[in-house]
Design a protein around this motif. Structure first.
Motif, PDB file in Angstrom:
ATOM      1  N   GLN A 332      42.091  45.139  50.723  1.00 56.24           N
ATOM      2  CA  GLN A 332      43.862  45.075  50.518  1.00 56.24           C
ATOM      3  C   GLN A 332      44.945  44.410  51.562  1.00 56.24           C
ATOM      4  O   GLN A 332      45.676  43.677  51.874  1.00 56.24           O
ATOM      5  CB  GLN A 332      43.544  46.680  50.981  1.00 56.24           C
ATOM      6  N   ILE A 333      44.390  43.851  52.603  1.00 57.87           N
ATOM      7  CA  ILE A 333      44.724  43.163  53.982  1.00 57.87           C
ATOM      8  C   ILE A 333      45.065  41.531  52.769  1.00 57.87           C
ATOM      9  O   ILE A 333      45.677  40.261  53.658  1.00 57.87           O
ATOM     10  CB  ILE A 333      43.653  42.613  55.070  1.00 57.87           C
ATOM     11  N   VAL A 334      43.955  41.030  52.659  1.00 61.53           N
ATOM     12  CA  VAL A 334      44.766  39.975  51.910  1.00 61.53           C
ATOM     13  C   VAL A 334      45.500  39.652  50.530  1.00 61.53           C
ATOM     14  O   VAL A 334      45.884  38.635  50.830  1.00 61.53           O
ATOM     15  CB  VAL A 334      42.992  38.957  51.377  1.00 61.53           C
ATOM     16  N   GLU A 335      45.762  40.728  50.272  1.00 55.57           N
ATOM     17  CA  GLU A 335      46.608  40.864  49.454  1.00 55.57           C
ATOM     18  C   GLU A 335      47.663  40.811  49.933  1.00 55.57           C
ATOM     19  O   GLU A 335      48.856  40.611  49.274  1.00 55.57           O
ATOM     20  CB  GLU A 335      46.538  42.577  48.518  1.00 55.57           C
ATOM     21  N   ALA A 336      48.196  42.192  50.429  1.00 49.18           N
ATOM     22  CA  ALA A 336      49.567  42.041  51.648  1.00 49.18           C
ATOM     23  C   ALA A 336      49.921  41.379  52.176  1.00 49.18           C
ATOM     24  O   ALA A 336      50.812  40.283  51.882  1.00 49.18           O
ATOM     25  CB  ALA A 336      48.954  43.191  52.348  1.00 49.18           C
ATOM     26  N   PHE A 337      49.173  40.314  52.484  1.00 45.80           N
ATOM     27  CA  PHE A 337      49.371  38.845  53.637  1.00 45.80           C
ATOM     28  C   PHE A 337      49.022  37.928  52.868  1.00 45.80           C
ATOM     29  O   PHE A 337      48.759  37.086  53.471  1.00 45.80           O
ATOM     30  CB  PHE A 337      47.931  38.807  54.653  1.00 45.80           C
ATOM     31  N   SER A 339      51.257  36.044  51.081  1.00 44.21           N
ATOM     32  CA  SER A 339      53.112  35.465  51.356  1.00 44.21           C
ATOM     33  C   SER A 339      52.287  34.612  52.488  1.00 44.21           C
ATOM     34  O   SER A 339      52.525  33.525  52.356  1.00 44.21           O
ATOM     35  CB  SER A 339      53.751  36.081  51.003  1.00 44.21           C
ATOM     36  N   THR A 340      52.198  34.848  53.490  1.00 43.01           N
ATOM     37  CA  THR A 340      51.523  34.348  54.667  1.00 43.01           C
ATOM     38  C   THR A 340      49.883  32.858  54.533  1.00 43.01           C
ATOM     39  O   THR A 340      50.446  32.307  55.273  1.00 43.01           O
ATOM     40  CB  THR A 340      50.962  36.255  56.055  1.00 43.01           C
ATOM     41  N   LEU A 341      49.703  33.345  54.290  1.00 42.64           N
ATOM     42  CA  LEU A 341      47.881  32.787  54.302  1.00 42.64           C
ATOM     43  C   LEU A 341      47.851  32.012  52.775  1.00 42.64           C
ATOM     44  O   LEU A 341      47.592  31.197  53.291  1.00 42.64           O
ATOM     45  CB  LEU A 341      47.003  34.083  53.358  1.00 42.64           C
ATOM     46  N   GLU A 342      49.515  31.769  52.627  1.00 47.47           N
ATOM     47  CA  GLU A 342      49.566  30.247  51.350  1.00 47.47           C
ATOM     48  C   GLU A 342      50.128  29.102  52.357  1.00 47.47           C
ATOM     49  O   GLU A 342      49.886  28.304  52.272  1.00 47.47           O
ATOM     50  CB  GLU A 342      51.064  30.919  50.486  1.00 47.47           C
ATOM     51  N   GLU A 343      50.709  29.404  53.331  1.00 46.53           N
ATOM     52  CA  GLU A 343      50.567  28.918  54.631  1.00 46.53           C
ATOM     53  C   GLU A 343      48.985  28.122  54.832  1.00 46.53           C
ATOM     54  O   GLU A 343      49.604  26.674  55.573  1.00 46.53           O
ATOM     55  CB  GLU A 343      50.448  29.572  56.034  1.00 46.53           C
ATOM     56  N   VAL A 344      48.019  28.488  54.616  1.00 42.13           N
ATOM     57  CA  VAL A 344      46.803  27.818  54.461  1.00 42.13           C
ATOM     58  C   VAL A 344      46.401  27.734  53.330  1.00 42.13           C
ATOM     59  O   VAL A 344      46.434  25.716  53.584  1.00 42.13           O
ATOM     60  CB  VAL A 344      45.822  28.989  54.589  1.00 42.13           C
ATOM     61  N   ALA A 345      46.905  28.147  51.998  1.00 41.95           N
ATOM     62  CA  ALA A 345      46.176  27.009  50.725  1.00 41.95           C
ATOM     63  C   ALA A 345      47.295  25.986  50.598  1.00 41.95           C
ATOM     64  O   ALA A 345      46.552  25.051  50.368  1.00 41.95           O
ATOM     65  CB  ALA A 345      46.923  28.350  50.117  1.00 41.95           C
ATOM     66  N   ASP A 346      48.063  25.854  51.579  1.00 37.04           N
ATOM     67  CA  ASP A 346      49.510  24.513  51.082  1.00 37.04           C
ATOM     68  C   ASP A 346      49.670  23.544  51.610  1.00 37.04           C
ATOM     69  O   ASP A 346      50.223  22.654  51.932  1.00 37.04           O
ATOM     70  CB  ASP A 346      51.172  25.013  51.012  1.00 37.04           C
ATOM     71  N   ALA A 347      48.575  23.765  52.851  1.00 38.88           N
ATOM     72  CA  ALA A 347      48.593  23.460  54.165  1.00 38.88           C
ATOM     73  C   ALA A 347      47.611  21.836  53.793  1.00 38.88           C
ATOM     74  O   ALA A 347      47.368  21.860  52.740  1.00 38.88           O
ATOM     75  CB  ALA A 347      47.308  23.794  55.359  1.00 38.88           C
ATOM     76  N   ASP A 348      47.551  20.476  54.251  1.00 33.73           N
ATOM     77  CA  ASP A 348      47.189  19.203  54.270  1.00 33.73           C
ATOM     78  C   ASP A 348      46.341  19.372  54.846  1.00 33.73           C
ATOM     79  O   ASP A 348      45.350  18.001  54.281  1.00 33.73           O
ATOM     80  CB  ASP A 348      48.251  17.644  54.911  1.00 33.73           C
ATOM     81  N   LEU A 349      46.233  19.931  55.871  1.00 33.51           N
ATOM     82  CA  LEU A 349      44.224  20.002  56.906  1.00 33.51           C
ATOM     83  C   LEU A 349      43.834  21.410  56.893  1.00 33.51           C
ATOM     84  O   LEU A 349      45.364  21.873  58.046  1.00 33.51           O
ATOM     85  CB  LEU A 349      44.650  18.823  57.869  1.00 33.51           C
ATOM     86  N   ILE A 350      43.153  21.714  57.236  1.00 29.04           N
ATOM     87  CA  ILE A 350      43.285  22.958  57.581  1.00 29.04           C
ATOM     88  C   ILE A 350      42.364  23.347  59.595  1.00 29.04           C
ATOM     89  O   ILE A 350      41.155  22.226  59.140  1.00 29.04           O
ATOM     90  CB  ILE A 350      41.926  24.394  57.228  1.00 29.04           C
ATOM     91  N   LEU A 351      42.856  23.901  60.755  1.00 27.13           N
ATOM     92  CA  LEU A 351      41.890  23.162  62.060  1.00 27.13           C
ATOM     93  C   LEU A 351      41.524  24.601  61.992  1.00 27.13           C
ATOM     94  O   LEU A 351      41.447  25.603  61.876  1.00 27.13           O
ATOM     95  CB  LEU A 351      42.949  23.305  62.795  1.00 27.13           C
ATOM     96  N   HIS A 352      39.847  24.597  61.562  1.00 30.92           N
ATOM     97  CA  HIS A 352      38.594  25.479  61.671  1.00 30.92           C
ATOM     98  C   HIS A 352      38.654  26.615  63.144  1.00 30.92           C
ATOM     99  O   HIS A 352      37.824  25.489  63.576  1.00 30.92           O
ATOM    100  CB  HIS A 352      37.913  25.679  60.454  1.00 30.92           C
ATOM    101  N   VAL A 353      39.018  27.039  63.655  1.00 35.10           N
ATOM    102  CA  VAL A 353      38.809  27.400  64.747  1.00 35.10           C
ATOM    103  C   VAL A 353      37.719  27.624  64.876  1.00 35.10           C
ATOM    104  O   VAL A 353      37.623  29.168  64.800  1.00 35.10           O
ATOM    105  CB  VAL A 353      40.064  27.741  65.950  1.00 35.10           C
ATOM    106  N   VAL A 354      36.545  27.994  65.886  1.00 33.37           N
ATOM    107  CA  VAL A 354      35.409  28.609  65.895  1.00 33.37           C
ATOM    108  C   VAL A 354      35.180  28.522  67.361  1.00 33.37           C
ATOM    109  O   VAL A 354      35.238  28.148  68.233  1.00 33.37           O
ATOM    110  CB  VAL A 354      34.300  27.810  65.221  1.00 33.37           C
ATOM    111  N   ASP A 355      34.692  30.209  67.700  1.00 23.98           N
ATOM    112  CA  ASP A 355      34.269  30.492  69.016  1.00 23.98           C
ATOM    113  C   ASP A 355      32.534  30.088  69.537  1.00 23.98           C
ATOM    114  O   ASP A 355      31.778  30.921  68.563  1.00 23.98           O
ATOM    115  CB  ASP A 355      34.493  32.111  69.124  1.00 23.98           C
ATOM    116  N   GLY A 356      32.980  29.106  69.674  1.00 21.27           N
ATOM    117  CA  GLY A 356      31.655  28.733  70.441  1.00 21.27           C
ATOM    118  C   GLY A 356      30.748  29.513  71.766  1.00 21.27           C
ATOM    119  O   GLY A 356      29.556  29.471  71.110  1.00 21.27           O
ATOM    120  N   SER A 357      31.483  30.881  72.020  1.00 19.17           N
ATOM    121  CA  SER A 357      30.688  31.596  72.876  1.00 19.17           C
ATOM    122  C   SER A 357      30.439  33.079  71.940  1.00 19.17           C
ATOM    123  O   SER A 357      29.484  33.826  72.708  1.00 19.17           O
ATOM    124  CB  SER A 357      32.240  31.742  73.959  1.00 19.17           C
ATOM    125  N   ALA A 358      30.839  32.957  70.947  1.00 24.77           N
ATOM    126  CA  ALA A 358      30.287  34.441  70.091  1.00 24.77           C
ATOM    127  C   ALA A 358      28.646  34.322  69.946  1.00 24.77           C
ATOM    128  O   ALA A 358      28.486  33.320  70.389  1.00 24.77           O
ATOM    129  CB  ALA A 358      31.077  34.114  68.503  1.00 24.77           C
TER     130      ALA A 358
END
Length: 486
Positions: A332-337, A339-358
């Motif tokens: 439901q979150i993926v569907e509702a958001f 339009s917001t997540l299109e910023e990721v799909a239309d980007a030229d590059l994704i900075l995939h941030v990972v928590d190294g302390s996790a």
């Protein structure tokens, strides 16, 4: 491993609920084998406590506050596959979600099963044991580490006698608390209604009675005397959902217009994506000075933030901060958001941030990539940025270097590694397509300024006839410079 003597001497009924106190020094790593061997069948299927997840406050001055404000919750999970460590990590994350939502975790229990029970999630016998734990701790809510069907939710509530919610409802509650913009609030409400619609029910028989008023006449707003109250509520929910979708469609048009303007100007776009609380907003603030809210909490960022940034070579690009992902992110979150997540799909590059302390950064990477696949962003170039290296274990960082050899290791808090990240961005952010050599008269300083702002200057020389430039520019700007080529 050998069990404590008091556990060995316990009766059969007592052994069905294995308790490990916070002070136990027993090593749990080998308690369950991956295949489930090593214990009797009854013990493998029993509930067991996850140590260290209680979040009760010790300070007695907080007692009144907790009684007024915070729900007392017990966590329950079903370990169906994977290792014991991955199952405990999932429960630890559920405890963090519950704390972020504003509750106090009193206890955490987990059962080993091939699959969740179709009727009560943990089985009828274990559900009764859970009810005893709830009564003993004084909890008023049970949170399940999974998405419950409407039937499981109803039957489990009937047994434990307190409110029961699942992981999806918990995440939706956190989203509702953190949404600030009009679009964010509408997206969260739509997701909540999508989740609520199949689970709509009432107390007793009130929801199944015909909604007729006095004299057999139907109340205003209902279809007729034959429509039950639950049917009326469902129809109103669907009408509200339809209205929210129309509003979001109008808002997405505005977002698309802004995105189209950036595309026309051929400004490269970089989207910051990653697991929730991985430090995406901190990294955006470090790179652009955006002043975005930074909070040590899950899903602190719901509204996307787009900021303009300039590389050392003069090229301009945009950085977009997006909502964080999580394991089993509700559809439901993926569907509702979307339009917001299109910023990721239309980007030229994704900075995939990972928590190294996790505890499990590799699992976080997999979870994020699953969501990227859901929004059709798998083909966008990806740069993994391991954050929080100042708080990470060296052995964990060594493992991540093997898992992602091209990753950049940084600390948004201390600034370590940010220079390396900028150097990599200079290489990975798309360069303008067209290389030109032009001689611009001194009366066309506006074109010189645009080449500096929107292009990449290779060489510049001031001559008696004008400014001689060698640069890489967009196709649109190259067309305007065509008359001055040399």
């Amino acid at each position: 491993m050998t069990l404590p003597a008091d556990a060995l001497d316990a009766s059969t009924s007592d052994r069905s609920l294995l308790t490990l106190a916070d002070g136990d020094s027993a090593d749990l790593s080998g308690f369950f084998a991956d295949s489930g061997d090593g214990l009797d069948l009854a013990d493998r299927a029993s509930l067991r406590r996850i140590p260290g997840l209680a979040t009760e406050l010790v300070d007695v001055t907080e007692v009144e506050y907790r009684q007024l404000r915070l729900e007392q919750v017990v966590l329950i999970g079903v370990w169906t596959s994977g290792t014991l460590q991955s199952a405990e990590d999932s429960m630890t994350e559920l405890a963090a979600l519950a704390t972020t939502a504003g509750s106090v975790v009193l206890d955490a229990l987990m059962q080993r099963r091939d699959r969740p029970d179709a009727a009560t999630y943990v089985g009828s016998g274990k559900a009764r044991e859970l009810a005893e734990v709830v009564a003993a701790t004084g909890a008023d809510t049970v949170v399940c580490d999974g998405e419950l069907t409407p039937g499981q939710l109803r039957q489990l509530e009937e047994i434990v006698k307190v409110k029961v919610i699942d992981r999806t409802a918990l995440i939706l509650d956190i989203f509702a608390q953190h949404a600030t913009s009009k679009e964010g609030k509408a997206q969260v409400e739509l997701a909540q209604l999508q989740y609520m619609l199949p689970r709509l029910r009432g107390w007793g028989e009130s929801m199944s009675r015909a909604a007729a008023g006095g004299g057999g006449r139907a109340p205003i707003g209902t279809r007729g005397p034959g429509e039950t109250k639950i049917e009326t509520d469902r129809r109103r929910l669907r009408a509200r959902m339809a209205k929210l979708r129309r509003e979001l469609a109008a808002m997405s048009t505005v977002r698309e217009t802004k995105r189209s303007a950036r595309v026309r100007g051929e400004v490269p776009s970089v989207a910051i994506a990653g697991y929730t609380n991985a430090g995406k907003s901190s990294l955006l603030n470090r790179l652009t000075g955006a002043g975005v809210l930074v909070e040590d909490a899950l899903f602190a960022t719901l509204d996307p933030t787009v900021r303009r940034a300039t590389l050392p070579d003069g090229r301009v690009f945009t950085l977009a901060d997006t909502v964080g992902f999580v394991r089993h992110l509700p559809h439901q979150i993926v569907e509702a958001f979307r339009s917001t997540l299109e910023e990721v799909a239309d980007a030229d590059l994704i900075l995939h941030v990972v928590d190294g302390s996790a505890p499990d950064p590799a699992g976080q990477i997999s979870a994020v990539r699953e969501v990227l696949a859901d929004i059709e962003a798998s083909n966008v170039p990806e740069l993994i940025v391991v954050n929080k290296i100042d708080a990470a274990e060296p052995t964990m960082l060594a493992g991540l270097r093997q898992l992602a050899p091209d990753a950049v290791f940084v600390s948004a808090r201390s600034g370590d590694g940010l220079n390396t990240l900028v150097d990599v961005l200079c290489q990975r952010v798309p360069h303008p397509d067209v290389e030109v050599k032009v001689l611009l008269p001194y009366t066309r300083g506006d074109l010189v300024s645009r080449v500096h702002a929107d292009g990449e200057v290779i060489n510049l020389e001031h001559t008696a006839d004008g400014t001689r430039l060698a640069a890489r520019v967009s196709s649109a700007l190259a067309a305007e410079l065509e008359a001055f080529r040399v």
